[in-house]
Scaffold this motif. Sequence first.
Motif, PDB file in Angstrom:
ATOM      1  N   ARG A 113       0.822  -1.229   0.000  1.00  0.00           N
ATOM      2  CA  ARG A 113       0.000   0.000   0.000  1.00  0.00           C
ATOM      3  C   ARG A 113       0.844   1.262   0.000  1.00  0.00           C
ATOM      4  NH1 ARG A 113      -5.017  -1.584   4.101  1.00  0.00           N
ATOM      5  NH2 ARG A 113      -5.617  -3.482   2.998  1.00  0.00           N
ATOM      6  N   ASN A 114       2.159   1.096  -0.279  1.00  0.00           N
ATOM      7  CA  ASN A 114       3.074   2.255  -0.351  1.00  0.00           C
ATOM      8  C   ASN A 114       2.985   3.133   0.890  1.00  0.00           C
ATOM      9  OD1 ASN A 114       3.836   1.420  -2.898  1.00  0.00           O
ATOM     10  ND2 ASN A 114       2.527   2.878  -3.961  1.00  0.00           N
ATOM     11  N   SER A 115       2.846   2.516   2.034  1.00  0.00           N
ATOM     12  CA  SER A 115       2.553   3.262   3.252  1.00  0.00           C
ATOM     13  C   SER A 115       3.561   3.014   4.366  1.00  0.00           C
ATOM     14  CB  SER A 115       1.151   2.911   3.763  1.00  0.00           C
ATOM     15  OG  SER A 115       0.172   3.317   2.852  1.00  0.00           O
ATOM     16  N   LEU A 116       3.798   4.081   5.115  1.00  0.00           N
ATOM     17  CA  LEU A 116       4.677   4.079   6.291  1.00  0.00           C
ATOM     18  C   LEU A 116       3.851   4.541   7.477  1.00  0.00           C
ATOM     19  CD1 LEU A 116       7.697   4.086   7.440  1.00  0.00           C
ATOM     20  CD2 LEU A 116       7.628   6.549   6.948  1.00  0.00           C
ATOM     21  N   PHE A 117       4.144   3.965   8.647  1.00  0.00           N
ATOM     22  CA  PHE A 117       3.368   4.303   9.843  1.00  0.00           C
ATOM     23  C   PHE A 117       4.289   4.577  11.019  1.00  0.00           C
ATOM     24  CE2 PHE A 117      -0.406   3.072   7.688  1.00  0.00           C
ATOM     25  CZ  PHE A 117      -0.076   1.933   6.960  1.00  0.00           C
ATOM     26  N   LEU A 118       3.778   5.368  11.973  1.00  0.00           N
ATOM     27  CA  LEU A 118       4.446   5.553  13.260  1.00  0.00           C
ATOM     28  C   LEU A 118       3.382   5.485  14.338  1.00  0.00           C
ATOM     29  CD1 LEU A 118       7.232   6.103  14.587  1.00  0.00           C
ATOM     30  CD2 LEU A 118       6.548   8.513  14.710  1.00  0.00           C
ATOM     31  N   GLU A 119       3.455   4.418  15.130  1.00  0.00           N
ATOM     32  CA  GLU A 119       2.561   4.248  16.268  1.00  0.00           C
ATOM     33  C   GLU A 119       3.246   4.857  17.485  1.00  0.00           C
ATOM     34  OE1 GLU A 119      -0.396   2.357  15.691  1.00  0.00           O
ATOM     35  OE2 GLU A 119      -1.090   3.169  17.599  1.00  0.00           O
ATOM     36  N   MET A 120       2.582   5.825  18.108  1.00  0.00           N
ATOM     37  CA  MET A 120       3.180   6.537  19.238  1.00  0.00           C
ATOM     38  C   MET A 120       2.343   6.288  20.494  1.00  0.00           C
ATOM     39  SD  MET A 120       4.211  10.113  17.370  1.00  0.00           S
ATOM     40  CE  MET A 120       2.519  10.582  17.078  1.00  0.00           C
ATOM     41  N   ASN A 121       2.942   5.690  21.487  1.00  0.00           N
ATOM     42  CA  ASN A 121       2.277   5.395  22.753  1.00  0.00           C
ATOM     43  C   ASN A 121       2.962   6.126  23.893  1.00  0.00           C
ATOM     44  OD1 ASN A 121       0.431   3.512  21.557  1.00  0.00           O
ATOM     45  ND2 ASN A 121       2.075   1.989  21.534  1.00  0.00           N
ATOM     46  N   SER A 122       2.288   6.185  25.030  1.00  0.00           N
ATOM     47  CA  SER A 122       2.839   6.829  26.234  1.00  0.00           C
ATOM     48  C   SER A 122       3.408   8.204  25.910  1.00  0.00           C
ATOM     49  CB  SER A 122       3.931   5.934  26.860  1.00  0.00           C
ATOM     50  OG  SER A 122       3.431   4.664  27.162  1.00  0.00           O
ATOM     51  N   LEU A 123       2.629   8.968  25.187  1.00  0.00           N
ATOM     52  CA  LEU A 123       3.111  10.281  24.733  1.00  0.00           C
ATOM     53  C   LEU A 123       3.351  11.212  25.909  1.00  0.00           C
ATOM     54  CD1 LEU A 123       1.001  10.536  21.520  1.00  0.00           C
ATOM     55  CD2 LEU A 123       3.479  10.817  21.622  1.00  0.00           C
ATOM     56  N   ARG A 124       4.386  12.015  25.764  1.00  0.00           N
ATOM     57  CA  ARG A 124       4.797  12.976  26.796  1.00  0.00           C
ATOM     58  C   ARG A 124       4.703  14.391  26.232  1.00  0.00           C
ATOM     59  NH1 ARG A 124      10.076   9.434  27.991  1.00  0.00           N
ATOM     60  NH2 ARG A 124      11.027  11.000  26.609  1.00  0.00           N
ATOM     61  N   VAL A 125       4.679  15.359  27.127  1.00  0.00           N
ATOM     62  CA  VAL A 125       4.619  16.763  26.703  1.00  0.00           C
ATOM     63  C   VAL A 125       5.783  17.097  25.780  1.00  0.00           C
ATOM     64  CG1 VAL A 125       4.748  19.150  27.519  1.00  0.00           C
ATOM     65  CG2 VAL A 125       3.307  17.493  28.723  1.00  0.00           C
ATOM     66  N   ASP A 126       6.950  16.527  26.057  1.00  0.00           N
ATOM     67  CA  ASP A 126       8.117  16.860  25.229  1.00  0.00           C
ATOM     68  C   ASP A 126       8.149  16.119  23.899  1.00  0.00           C
ATOM     69  OD1 ASP A 126      10.732  14.955  27.010  1.00  0.00           O
ATOM     70  OD2 ASP A 126       8.794  14.353  26.173  1.00  0.00           O
ATOM     71  N   ASP A 127       7.103  15.345  23.585  1.00  0.00           N
ATOM     72  CA  ASP A 127       6.931  14.782  22.241  1.00  0.00           C
ATOM     73  C   ASP A 127       6.220  15.761  21.316  1.00  0.00           C
ATOM     74  OD1 ASP A 127       6.266  11.587  23.738  1.00  0.00           O
ATOM     75  OD2 ASP A 127       8.119  12.209  22.721  1.00  0.00           O
ATOM     76  N   THR A 128       5.775  16.879  21.836  1.00  0.00           N
ATOM     77  CA  THR A 128       5.117  17.891  21.018  1.00  0.00           C
ATOM     78  C   THR A 128       6.071  18.383  19.943  1.00  0.00           C
ATOM     79  OG1 THR A 128       3.628  18.624  22.783  1.00  0.00           O
ATOM     80  CG2 THR A 128       4.109  20.205  21.017  1.00  0.00           C
ATOM     81  N   ALA A 129       5.656  18.251  18.682  1.00  0.00           N
ATOM     82  CA  ALA A 129       6.531  18.577  17.568  1.00  0.00           C
ATOM     83  C   ALA A 129       5.763  18.425  16.256  1.00  0.00           C
ATOM     84  CB  ALA A 129       7.748  17.645  17.542  1.00  0.00           C
ATOM     85  N   VAL A 130       6.372  18.915  15.192  1.00  0.00           N
ATOM     86  CA  VAL A 130       5.938  18.557  13.845  1.00  0.00           C
ATOM     87  C   VAL A 130       6.710  17.310  13.441  1.00  0.00           C
ATOM     88  CG1 VAL A 130       5.807  19.260  11.430  1.00  0.00           C
ATOM     89  CG2 VAL A 130       5.401  20.945  13.238  1.00  0.00           C
TER      90      VAL A 130
END
Lengths: 116, 106
Positions: free
Chosen positions: A76-93
Motif C-alpha cells: 500500500r506504499n505506506s509508512l506508519f508511526l505508532e506513538m504510545n505513552s506520549l509525553r509533553v516533550d513529544d510535542t513537535a511537527v
Amino acid sequence: EVQLEQSGGGLVQPGGSLRLSCVASGVPFSNFEMNWVRQAPGKGLEWISYISSSGNIRDYAESVKGRFTISRDNARNSLFLEMNSLRVDDTAVYYCAILGDWSTSWGQGTLVTVSS
Amino acid sequence: DIQMTQSPSSLSASVGDRVNITCRASQNIGRFLNWHQQKSGKAPKVLIYSASNLRSGVPSRFSGSGSTNDFTLTISNLQPEDFATYYCQQSYGNPRTFGQGTRVDI
C-alpha cells in the motif's frame, strides 16, 4: 518525482496514543528506506526512527525507544508511526522522509501536540 | 552515531551577497551529504544531494562542495526568498544525523 503525503496527528493528552501515516507515490516504495524526523517548536531537526526497505530492520532514537513503533506496508506504499505513552516533550511537527541521495524527499509534516 | 557540526549557527546578510555555510562530520562520510532549506512553518526541502548535485528545480546560485569530513554550501547572489534555515544531513550511515542548522537573515 517522489511525493510523500502524511496524515494523522493532532492533540492528545499525556500518556495517550496516536498513529501517523505517510503514503508515497512516484517511486517504487518498496525500494526505499524510510525515516521519521521531528521538530519541536523553535528547535532543529531530530531523527527519531528508521525502517529498512523490506521492513525487517528498525531503529529508534533513545528519546522514543520502547514507546514508538515504526512499520510499513509495501503493498500500500505506506509508512506508519505508532506513538504510545506520549509525553509533553513529544510535542513537535513530525515528518516522514527518504534521506538518501537523489531520492531524498520530505512529507509535508503533521503537528502532534501533547497537552492536558 | 555520526555527529554533524554546522557553522555559523546564524548569519546576517544582504541581497546580492555571497554566503558560505560549513558542515563538518565526525568521521569520513565520503560525499554522502545533503543540504536542506527550511522556511518558517514549512517542511524542509532538499537543495543539494551527494555533496554537490543540485536537485532539479533548485536555482543555480546554490552550490555544494567538499568530501570526507568537510563540506560547504554556497549561495551566490543571495535573493530575498533565500532567507531561511539551512541544515546539512549525512546519508553515509544509520541513524541519519543533521547539523544544528544555520539561520540566514537580513
